[in-house]
Design a protein around this motif. Sequence first.
Motif, PDB file in Angstrom:
ATOM      1  N   SER A 661       0.818  -1.212   0.000  1.00  0.00           N
ATOM      2  CA  SER A 661       0.000   0.000   0.000  1.00  0.00           C
ATOM      3  C   SER A 661       0.853   1.265   0.000  1.00  0.00           C
ATOM      4  CB  SER A 661      -0.934   0.004   1.220  1.00  0.00           C
ATOM      5  OG  SER A 661      -0.177  -0.061   2.426  1.00  0.00           O
ATOM      6  N   THR A 662       2.088   1.176   0.498  1.00  0.00           N
ATOM      7  CA  THR A 662       2.966   2.349   0.515  1.00  0.00           C
ATOM      8  C   THR A 662       3.675   2.566  -0.812  1.00  0.00           C
ATOM      9  OG1 THR A 662       4.808   1.026   1.381  1.00  0.00           O
ATOM     10  CG2 THR A 662       3.346   2.073   2.986  1.00  0.00           C
ATOM     11  N   GLY A 663       3.592   1.601  -1.715  1.00  0.00           N
ATOM     12  CA  GLY A 663       4.245   1.719  -3.014  1.00  0.00           C
ATOM     13  C   GLY A 663       5.662   1.217  -3.045  1.00  0.00           C
ATOM     14  N   VAL A 664       6.231   0.893  -1.883  1.00  0.00           N
ATOM     15  CA  VAL A 664       7.591   0.361  -1.812  1.00  0.00           C
ATOM     16  C   VAL A 664       7.609  -0.792  -0.814  1.00  0.00           C
ATOM     17  CG1 VAL A 664       8.728   2.524  -2.425  1.00  0.00           C
ATOM     18  CG2 VAL A 664       8.243   2.025  -0.034  1.00  0.00           C
ATOM     19  N   ARG A 665       8.614  -1.622  -0.923  1.00  0.00           N
ATOM     20  CA  ARG A 665       8.812  -2.707   0.037  1.00  0.00           C
ATOM     21  C   ARG A 665      10.299  -2.938   0.237  1.00  0.00           C
ATOM     22  NH1 ARG A 665       9.441  -8.104  -2.080  1.00  0.00           N
ATOM     23  NH2 ARG A 665       9.602  -8.097  -4.363  1.00  0.00           N
ATOM     24  N   LYS A 666      10.624  -3.505   1.406  1.00  0.00           N
ATOM     25  CA  LYS A 666      12.012  -3.755   1.763  1.00  0.00           C
ATOM     26  C   LYS A 666      12.374  -5.199   1.447  1.00  0.00           C
ATOM     27  CE  LYS A 666      12.208  -0.352   5.513  1.00  0.00           C
ATOM     28  NZ  LYS A 666      12.441  -0.160   6.969  1.00  0.00           N
ATOM     29  N   ILE A 667      13.570  -5.375   0.909  1.00  0.00           N
ATOM     30  CA  ILE A 667      14.103  -6.703   0.604  1.00  0.00           C
ATOM     31  C   ILE A 667      15.412  -6.863   1.363  1.00  0.00           C
ATOM     32  CG2 ILE A 667      14.973  -8.234  -1.190  1.00  0.00           C
ATOM     33  CD1 ILE A 667      13.162  -6.858  -3.167  1.00  0.00           C
ATOM     34  N   SER A 668      15.528  -7.945   2.104  1.00  0.00           N
ATOM     35  CA  SER A 668      16.751  -8.221   2.861  1.00  0.00           C
ATOM     36  C   SER A 668      17.751  -8.919   1.945  1.00  0.00           C
ATOM     37  CB  SER A 668      16.435  -9.089   4.081  1.00  0.00           C
ATOM     38  OG  SER A 668      17.615  -9.468   4.745  1.00  0.00           O
ATOM     39  N   LEU A 669      18.858  -8.259   1.681  1.00  0.00           N
ATOM     40  CA  LEU A 669      19.917  -8.860   0.881  1.00  0.00           C
ATOM     41  C   LEU A 669      20.796  -9.761   1.740  1.00  0.00           C
ATOM     42  CD1 LEU A 669      20.937  -5.760  -1.268  1.00  0.00           C
ATOM     43  CD2 LEU A 669      19.358  -7.605  -1.857  1.00  0.00           C
ATOM     44  N   ILE A 670      21.279  -9.230   2.846  1.00  0.00           N
ATOM     45  CA  ILE A 670      22.052 -10.005   3.821  1.00  0.00           C
ATOM     46  C   ILE A 670      21.477  -9.678   5.194  1.00  0.00           C
ATOM     47  CG2 ILE A 670      24.307 -10.442   4.850  1.00  0.00           C
ATOM     48  CD1 ILE A 670      25.598  -9.623   2.243  1.00  0.00           C
ATOM     49  N   GLU A 671      20.891 -10.653   5.818  1.00  0.00           N
ATOM     50  CA  GLU A 671      20.302 -10.403   7.132  1.00  0.00           C
ATOM     51  C   GLU A 671      21.377 -10.175   8.185  1.00  0.00           C
ATOM     52  OE1 GLU A 671      17.063  -9.828   9.668  1.00  0.00           O
ATOM     53  OE2 GLU A 671      17.166 -10.031   7.479  1.00  0.00           O
ATOM     54  N   ASN A 672      22.448 -10.970   8.117  1.00  0.00           N
ATOM     55  CA  ASN A 672      23.542 -10.788   9.085  1.00  0.00           C
ATOM     56  C   ASN A 672      24.813 -11.413   8.529  1.00  0.00           C
ATOM     57  OD1 ASN A 672      24.866 -10.110  11.490  1.00  0.00           O
ATOM     58  ND2 ASN A 672      24.516 -12.153  12.319  1.00  0.00           N
ATOM     59  N   LEU A 673      25.877 -10.646   8.578  1.00  0.00           N
ATOM     60  CA  LEU A 673      27.209 -11.132   8.223  1.00  0.00           C
ATOM     61  C   LEU A 673      28.149 -10.642   9.310  1.00  0.00           C
ATOM     62  CD1 LEU A 673      29.302 -12.417   6.339  1.00  0.00           C
ATOM     63  CD2 LEU A 673      29.429 -10.233   5.118  1.00  0.00           C
ATOM     64  N   SER A 674      28.690 -11.571  10.098  1.00  0.00           N
ATOM     65  CA  SER A 674      29.486 -11.188  11.264  1.00  0.00           C
ATOM     66  C   SER A 674      30.812 -11.920  11.280  1.00  0.00           C
ATOM     67  CB  SER A 674      28.719 -11.478  12.558  1.00  0.00           C
ATOM     68  OG  SER A 674      28.461 -12.865  12.683  1.00  0.00           O
ATOM     69  N   ALA A 675      31.758 -11.317  11.998  1.00  0.00           N
ATOM     70  CA  ALA A 675      33.078 -11.913  12.190  1.00  0.00           C
ATOM     71  C   ALA A 675      33.626 -11.433  13.525  1.00  0.00           C
ATOM     72  CB  ALA A 675      34.024 -11.527  11.056  1.00  0.00           C
ATOM     73  N   ASN A 676      34.368 -12.323  14.203  1.00  0.00           N
ATOM     74  CA  ASN A 676      34.973 -11.931  15.483  1.00  0.00           C
ATOM     75  C   ASN A 676      36.303 -12.649  15.665  1.00  0.00           C
ATOM     76  OD1 ASN A 676      34.518 -14.440  17.400  1.00  0.00           O
ATOM     77  ND2 ASN A 676      32.588 -14.134  16.296  1.00  0.00           N
ATOM     78  N   MET A 677      37.194 -11.968  16.398  1.00  0.00           N
ATOM     79  CA  MET A 677      38.543 -12.480  16.631  1.00  0.00           C
ATOM     80  C   MET A 677      39.075 -11.805  17.888  1.00  0.00           C
ATOM     81  SD  MET A 677      41.606 -12.566  13.807  1.00  0.00           S
ATOM     82  CE  MET A 677      43.040 -13.618  14.001  1.00  0.00           C
ATOM     83  N   SER A 678      40.002 -12.473  18.581  1.00  0.00           N
ATOM     84  CA  SER A 678      40.534 -11.922  19.824  1.00  0.00           C
ATOM     85  C   SER A 678      42.050 -12.087  19.886  1.00  0.00           C
ATOM     86  CB  SER A 678      39.879 -12.594  21.040  1.00  0.00           C
ATOM     87  OG  SER A 678      40.185 -13.966  21.083  1.00  0.00           O
ATOM     88  N   TYR A 679      42.652 -11.220  20.748  1.00  0.00           N
ATOM     89  CA  TYR A 679      44.113 -11.243  20.947  1.00  0.00           C
ATOM     90  C   TYR A 679      44.383 -11.184  22.446  1.00  0.00           C
ATOM     91  CZ  TYR A 679      49.018  -9.828  20.712  1.00  0.00           C
ATOM     92  OH  TYR A 679      50.391  -9.758  20.851  1.00  0.00           O
TER      93      TYR A 679
END
Length: 926
Positions: A661-679
């Motif tokens: 009804s708003t004329g536009v809609r959202k499309i999720s390309l990447i919902e989540n892309l994460s990375a972690n590392m420790s020292y």
Amino acid sequence: MPKESKKYAILLSLLFSSLFVPLIAQDRYSGYNQSLSSDTTAGSDSTADNRLVLPPLPDSISIDSLATDSLATDSLVADSVPPKKKKAGLTSVVDYKANDSIVFTNGNEVYMYGKGVVQFDGMELNADQIEMNMDSSLVYAVGRPDSVGDIVGRPVFKDKSGEYESETMNYNFKTKKGYITNIVTQQGEGYLTGGKTKKMDNDEFYMKDGKYTTCDNHEHPHFYLQLTQAKVRPKKNIVTGPAYMVLADVPLPLAIPFGFFPFTEKYSSGIIMPTFGDELARGYYLRDGGYYFAINDYVDLALTGEIYTKGSWGVNAKSAYIKRYKYSGNVDLSFITTITGDKGLPDYSKMKNFKIAWTHTQDTKNNPNMSLSASVNYTTSGYTRNDLNSYYNANSFTENTKSSTVNMTYRIPNSPWSFSATANVTQRTQDSTLNVSFPNLTISMGQIYPFKRKTVVGNERWYERIQMSYSGRFQNSILTKQDQILKSNLIKDWRNGMYHNIPISATFNVLKYLNLTASFNFTDRMYSNKVMQSWDTQQARVVQDTVYGFYNVYNYYGSLSADTKLYGFYTPWKIFGDKVQAIRHIFTPSVSFSAAPDFSAPRYGFWDSYSYVNAQGETVTTKYSPFSNGVYGTVSQGKQGTVSFAVSNNLEMKVKSDRDSTGVRKISLIENLSANMSYNMAADSMKWSNLNTSILIKLTKSFNLQMSATWDTYTYQLDRYGNPVRVNKPRWTVGKGLGRLSSTGTSFSYTFNNDTFKKKDKGSSDKKAQQPLQQPNMPPDPNMDEEEEDSSGNDEVQFGPDGYAIWEVPWSLSINYSINYGYGTFNRKKMEYNGKFTQNLSLSGNINLTKNWSFNFSASYDFEAKKIAYMNCNITRDLHCWSMSASFVPVGPYKSYNFHISVKSSLLQDLKYDKRGNSYDRLDWY
């Protein structure tokens, strides 16, 4: 016309009318074929509603009586039982009416046409044609043929004993006796039809040449028991003489000398008839027979057993209990003894197995503060392989790990405290390993703000943000084999301990966009023993000594973390079109620092060491923790000064859409892309951790792709013994990149069905709903009444706009697939581990070829063996009042089949045929 001629015409018409009325009112039944007086008075009642009080007249039905068969004649007059003393008259008013007309004669006879109804003293008789004699208190009812010759308006008799449909019915108001032909009445789950029936004044029926069936097709049942004679006590039982079975109008050589069919409106105790069959290994058997106990309205019990001619036997107890708004559950206990082979020969074996299953659910409305739940599924390792019912259950037959849990939780009202007690049993049927944990006690306190003011005045103080919680656990567990659990020692073999954890944290907002969190965590472990190790120089091995006492093993650490969110927007160039409005990127970086002392230092006493001289003459010192075998483990070695980095990404696109009804809609390309590392700055080596990544993509509304991976950041070399070891050389220092993929995996499942490949059409569902079930361009039948229209609406045949029948075959196919990658064998040339893939695939599906035919299967594939590991197929056929099924396992070491055909009704559930074959019957001839 002359006046004299008119007079004669009028006189002749009156004469013919007086003769015609009594002729049409004559009864077709012999009891009513009496000569009527020429002086008759005929009339019609347009209101179709009259009340008539019949005078007290003697009981008489002028029907010939045969002395040889009481059912072949109406013995309402000449009854063998001396008649009771006559009452003065009828005790109630007779109400009668008809839709068409009511005709009276001077012989006190009433003729009702068109849906006539007669009511008297709780009795009601409905028929299209009813004839009533007021002098003899008799009523006769019959249907009439319609325009196509079908009989409509058959007599339907109702009283406190039930409802009865028939072809003809004679009934005496005074004696409450009747004579019925071709009766149709429902008794219990079955129907009693046909024959000649005599109704007694105590509402009992005596029948000859009747039929009893559970098929609701009264005119032409698919099967029935032909009853030579029977006595019916409505809503109680049917007792029959000799009877035989007729299937599809073909008499079968299956007869019984007598029959007893009990009915009850409430469940009751009774015998459970067994099934019979044979096996090559265990012999002929009787199984699943026993007794059902209807204990009360809340609980029941079924005791069944099985016995084989070669010595095997088993018993089973099943019980279900329920109390509305409180709790419900099921209990299933089983014990089987399986004997195969001949005693004294090498192939002889005797196995004893049992099963305990219990499910319990408590209604939340019963007690919102306390709950009890149970899900117990415990079987010995050989039970599933020796139980015939498990062969065709894919879940239980292929399940290698079974778990059982019983939990009870209590929450203190208006308090953050809660208590719970749990018992867990996990078993691995492959090697009969048990992991028993009982009892497990947990005490927990929800998050509280100890420094928060009860009455807030002004702004929030920084210390009011401090929150804390508490959790305490006690666990007593053992890991052992199935046959050793009862021989274990509670002190020496069982492991037990207590665990306390207190996290404290506070979150602050710094510089408006930065979230800063400070936390402190304290953990304490309490044990009743520790295992000391030392080197025995004489035996040249490590010896262990268990020391009993009370020991505390604790550790703590502090951390500080910061995170924020960064937003980025991108608008594509218009030269590529204006379909894509904008692309948004959310970037969430975070950094944290945690510190902890070295709890393996001698001053804490949580770690110890021993030394020995090896074969090369070198002194080797080995460090160990006496609490490493504790249920909650021990503390780690080395100082902790770790800096952790983590990033998270989210990518969305906004496009034009006419469906919104708003004329536009959202499309999720990447919902989540994460990375972690420790020292770890405090470590002396191996300061970098592995790199962990994960991704989540929404492919469709119902399907997501999720994958996680671990990247190894260090290289490998061979030690002096030739074994690969990880060395303190990061991969980027030797030109091998940031990391090497060491493990990853994903899994997905999807179900295909009829709607999967259909094009989305907004109006298709509406058109289908509006599509009539009758053929197109055909007007409705004007002679069809409402009941016939309703019955035609149940027709399964549907027609499309082109006039052809719509042919649909409902089907579904579910695919479950998982793939994992990890390290395999070590490649000494490349000094790297070779990758190894492991895959699992399982399929399940069903298809309904026709309305009554159904086929379903489940299978799993072994990629290492490159063959089907297990498959179970089931074919079912709905035979209206019968059901037929065939189950078989076509591949694998447990090939078997099972054929079953039976009556659907539980009343005749023992009218069945079973044929089984299992893995015991398979012979190896070469």
